[in-house]
Write a protein that holds these residues in place. Sequence first.
Motif, PDB file in Angstrom:
ATOM      1  N   ALA A  71       3.526  -0.114  -3.408  1.00  0.00           N
ATOM      2  CA  ALA A  71       3.202  -0.181  -4.834  1.00  0.00           C
ATOM      3  C   ALA A  71       2.075   0.764  -5.241  1.00  0.00           C
ATOM      4  N   MET A  72       1.411   1.388  -4.285  1.00  0.00           N
ATOM      5  CA  MET A  72       0.311   2.299  -4.606  1.00  0.00           C
ATOM      6  C   MET A  72       0.803   3.498  -5.402  1.00  0.00           C
ATOM      7  N   PRO A  73      -0.011   4.005  -6.305  1.00  0.00           N
ATOM      8  CA  PRO A  73       0.340   5.256  -6.991  1.00  0.00           C
ATOM      9  C   PRO A  73       0.468   6.402  -5.996  1.00  0.00           C
ATOM     10  N   ASP A  74       1.370   7.314  -6.255  1.00  0.00           N
ATOM     11  CA  ASP A  74       1.583   8.443  -5.347  1.00  0.00           C
ATOM     12  C   ASP A  74       0.378   9.366  -5.272  1.00  0.00           C
ATOM     13  N   SER A  75      -0.540   9.225  -6.214  1.00  0.00           N
ATOM     14  CA  SER A  75      -1.735  10.070  -6.217  1.00  0.00           C
ATOM     15  C   SER A  75      -2.735   9.671  -5.138  1.00  0.00           C
ATOM     16  N   CYS A  76      -2.598   8.477  -4.599  1.00  0.00           N
ATOM     17  CA  CYS A  76      -3.538   7.997  -3.579  1.00  0.00           C
ATOM     18  C   CYS A  76      -3.252   8.678  -2.241  1.00  0.00           C
ATOM     19  N   PRO A  77      -4.261   9.253  -1.590  1.00  0.00           N
ATOM     20  CA  PRO A  77      -4.038   9.886  -0.285  1.00  0.00           C
ATOM     21  C   PRO A  77      -3.383   8.953   0.724  1.00  0.00           C
ATOM     22  N   VAL A  78      -3.770   7.700   0.717  1.00  0.00           N
ATOM     23  CA  VAL A  78      -3.193   6.748   1.667  1.00  0.00           C
ATOM     24  C   VAL A  78      -1.696   6.586   1.435  1.00  0.00           C
ATOM     25  N   LYS A  79      -1.284   6.578   0.172  1.00  0.00           N
ATOM     26  CA  LYS A  79       0.141   6.472  -0.136  1.00  0.00           C
ATOM     27  C   LYS A  79       0.886   7.718   0.337  1.00  0.00           C
ATOM     28  N   GLN A  80       0.275   8.869   0.187  1.00  0.00           N
ATOM     29  CA  GLN A  80       0.906  10.100   0.642  1.00  0.00           C
ATOM     30  C   GLN A  80       1.090  10.090   2.158  1.00  0.00           C
ATOM     31  N   TRP A  81       0.107   9.583   2.875  1.00  0.00           N
ATOM     32  CA  TRP A  81       0.220   9.482   4.326  1.00  0.00           C
ATOM     33  C   TRP A  81       1.277   8.452   4.713  1.00  0.00           C
ATOM     34  N   TYR A  82       1.362   7.389   3.948  1.00  0.00           N
ATOM     35  CA  TYR A  82       2.351   6.333   4.204  1.00  0.00           C
ATOM     36  C   TYR A  82       3.770   6.873   4.061  1.00  0.00           C
ATOM     37  N   ASN A  83       3.945   7.832   3.147  1.00  0.00           N
ATOM     38  CA  ASN A  83       5.267   8.417   2.902  1.00  0.00           C
ATOM     39  C   ASN A  83       5.555   9.633   3.785  1.00  0.00           C
ATOM     40  N   ASP A  84       4.572  10.030   4.581  1.00  0.00           N
ATOM     41  CA  ASP A  84       4.707  11.214   5.423  1.00  0.00           C
ATOM     42  C   ASP A  84       5.065  10.784   6.846  1.00  0.00           C
ATOM     43  N   ALA A  85       6.188  11.227   7.346  1.00  0.00           N
ATOM     44  CA  ALA A  85       6.658  10.787   8.663  1.00  0.00           C
ATOM     45  C   ALA A  85       5.694  11.158   9.784  1.00  0.00           C
ATOM     46  N   GLU A  86       4.937  12.245   9.596  1.00  0.00           N
ATOM     47  CA  GLU A  86       3.987  12.658  10.627  1.00  0.00           C
ATOM     48  C   GLU A  86       2.663  11.894  10.545  1.00  0.00           C
ATOM     49  N   LYS A  87       2.287  11.488   9.353  1.00  0.00           N
ATOM     50  CA  LYS A  87       1.005  10.803   9.167  1.00  0.00           C
ATOM     51  C   LYS A  87       1.135   9.290   9.371  1.00  0.00           C
ATOM     52  N   LYS A  88       2.296   8.765   9.011  1.00  0.00           N
ATOM     53  CA  LYS A  88       2.542   7.341   9.229  1.00  0.00           C
ATOM     54  C   LYS A  88       2.631   7.083  10.730  1.00  0.00           C
ATOM     55  N   ASP A  89       1.935   6.063  11.180  1.00  0.00           N
ATOM     56  CA  ASP A  89       1.826   5.701  12.597  1.00  0.00           C
ATOM     57  C   ASP A  89       0.890   6.623  13.377  1.00  0.00           C
ATOM     58  N   THR A  90       0.195   7.520  12.677  1.00  0.00           N
ATOM     59  CA  THR A  90      -0.886   8.289  13.303  1.00  0.00           C
ATOM     60  C   THR A  90      -2.159   8.103  12.465  1.00  0.00           C
ATOM     61  N   TYR A  91      -2.195   8.708  11.273  1.00  0.00           N
ATOM     62  CA  TYR A  91      -3.329   8.483  10.373  1.00  0.00           C
ATOM     63  C   TYR A  91      -3.418   7.009   9.973  1.00  0.00           C
ATOM     64  N   LEU A  92      -2.259   6.386   9.835  1.00  0.00           N
ATOM     65  CA  LEU A  92      -2.162   4.961   9.505  1.00  0.00           C
ATOM     66  C   LEU A  92      -1.401   4.260  10.615  1.00  0.00           C
ATOM     67  N   THR A  93      -1.845   3.066  10.978  1.00  0.00           N
ATOM     68  CA  THR A  93      -1.134   2.283  11.986  1.00  0.00           C
ATOM     69  C   THR A  93      -1.045   0.840  11.520  1.00  0.00           C
ATOM     70  N   LYS A  94       0.091   0.227  11.748  1.00  0.00           N
ATOM     71  CA  LYS A  94       0.289  -1.157  11.343  1.00  0.00           C
ATOM     72  C   LYS A  94      -0.101  -2.090  12.482  1.00  0.00           C
ATOM     73  N   VAL A  95      -0.934  -3.062  12.162  1.00  0.00           N
ATOM     74  CA  VAL A  95      -1.321  -4.107  13.113  1.00  0.00           C
ATOM     75  C   VAL A  95      -1.041  -5.445  12.450  1.00  0.00           C
ATOM     76  N   ASN A  96      -0.141  -6.196  13.060  1.00  0.00           N
ATOM     77  CA  ASN A  96       0.345  -7.435  12.439  1.00  0.00           C
ATOM     78  C   ASN A  96       0.922  -7.104  11.066  1.00  0.00           C
TER      79      ASN A  96
END
Length: 327
Positions: A71-96
């Motif tokens: 639900a985050m706006p696409d302007s948020c860096p975190v949302k951009q990383w979440y939508n990026d296959a290379e950044k998701k699970d590296t810059y961001l990691t899911k725990v529980n």
Amino acid sequence: RQAADMGINTVYLHVRAFGDAYYNSALFPQAKEVSDYDPFPILLEEAHQLHLSVHAWVNPLRLQKDSGMAAMPDSCPVKQWYNDAEKKDTYLTKVNDHWWLNPAYPEVRQLIADGISEIVTQYNVDGIHLDDYFYPTTEAAFDAAAFAEAKADDLGQFRLAQVNAMMQQIYSTVKAASSDIQLSVSPQGTMDGNYTKQYADVRRWGAESGYCDVLIPQLYFGFENETAPFTETLRTWTETVSSDAVSLVIGIGTHKCGKEDTWAGSGSMEWCNTPTLPIQQAALALETDGTDGVAVYDYDTTFQPDTAADALTQIREALGELFRKGK
């Protein structure tokens, strides 16, 4: 008003709990509890009129669940990383159920620092406060890619170094805005919890300048706690914080009053049998050499208790006398 009347001189206001902002931010989404409204200037004005210092309390790494991320706006860096296959699970990691920022990447540490800069440049805060949400897991998978890329050979030391780098960058960011703004942090109460679970190098932070101005360890333990009895744990922290540039404020809690503490072993019923423990804890902490004050967690159970209400009345009165007297 209640805090000021009790003799408290500093309040810690939670402004970012899950990668969301309780203030105006161009980097993080507005928290759903405040929508487009910014309550922070009003809180700051009211607190300063009561001569209270205000530290903006931030959880630097913890983010939203999947629904919140989507639900985050696409302007948020975190949302951009979440939508990026290379950044998701590296810059961001899911725990529980929650996603977390990984401090092993310079771009992530820069975002965290930029988020702090946003606060200290927009608002007349007296400090930035970090809670004990550093690494959320000991599992190697959390930062496996970064660890492999670094060609490091000790995961624990690698993680300590990443948190240290983050702390130094936050500290520099705060001081670039004003040398008068303090950076405080509330680490786990036990050394083991810091070093083997969250990778917070508190011995270094307490012995060297450049990481924080105030350490507020969470000593939410009874005197009879089997693992971390209050008196011995207090002594450990006074021995740990040796730098003249770092203050030691002892964190005590009212949230356990009248409740069983199952983690305390044979001392599990101490908070039921002696619900006024915070009085003795504050008195001991304030009379101990090497401490600079006491911080109380939290507001709700101190001023609006749903258990041990009579005990909390005694605690407020006794703590008020101690605080008004000063260290």
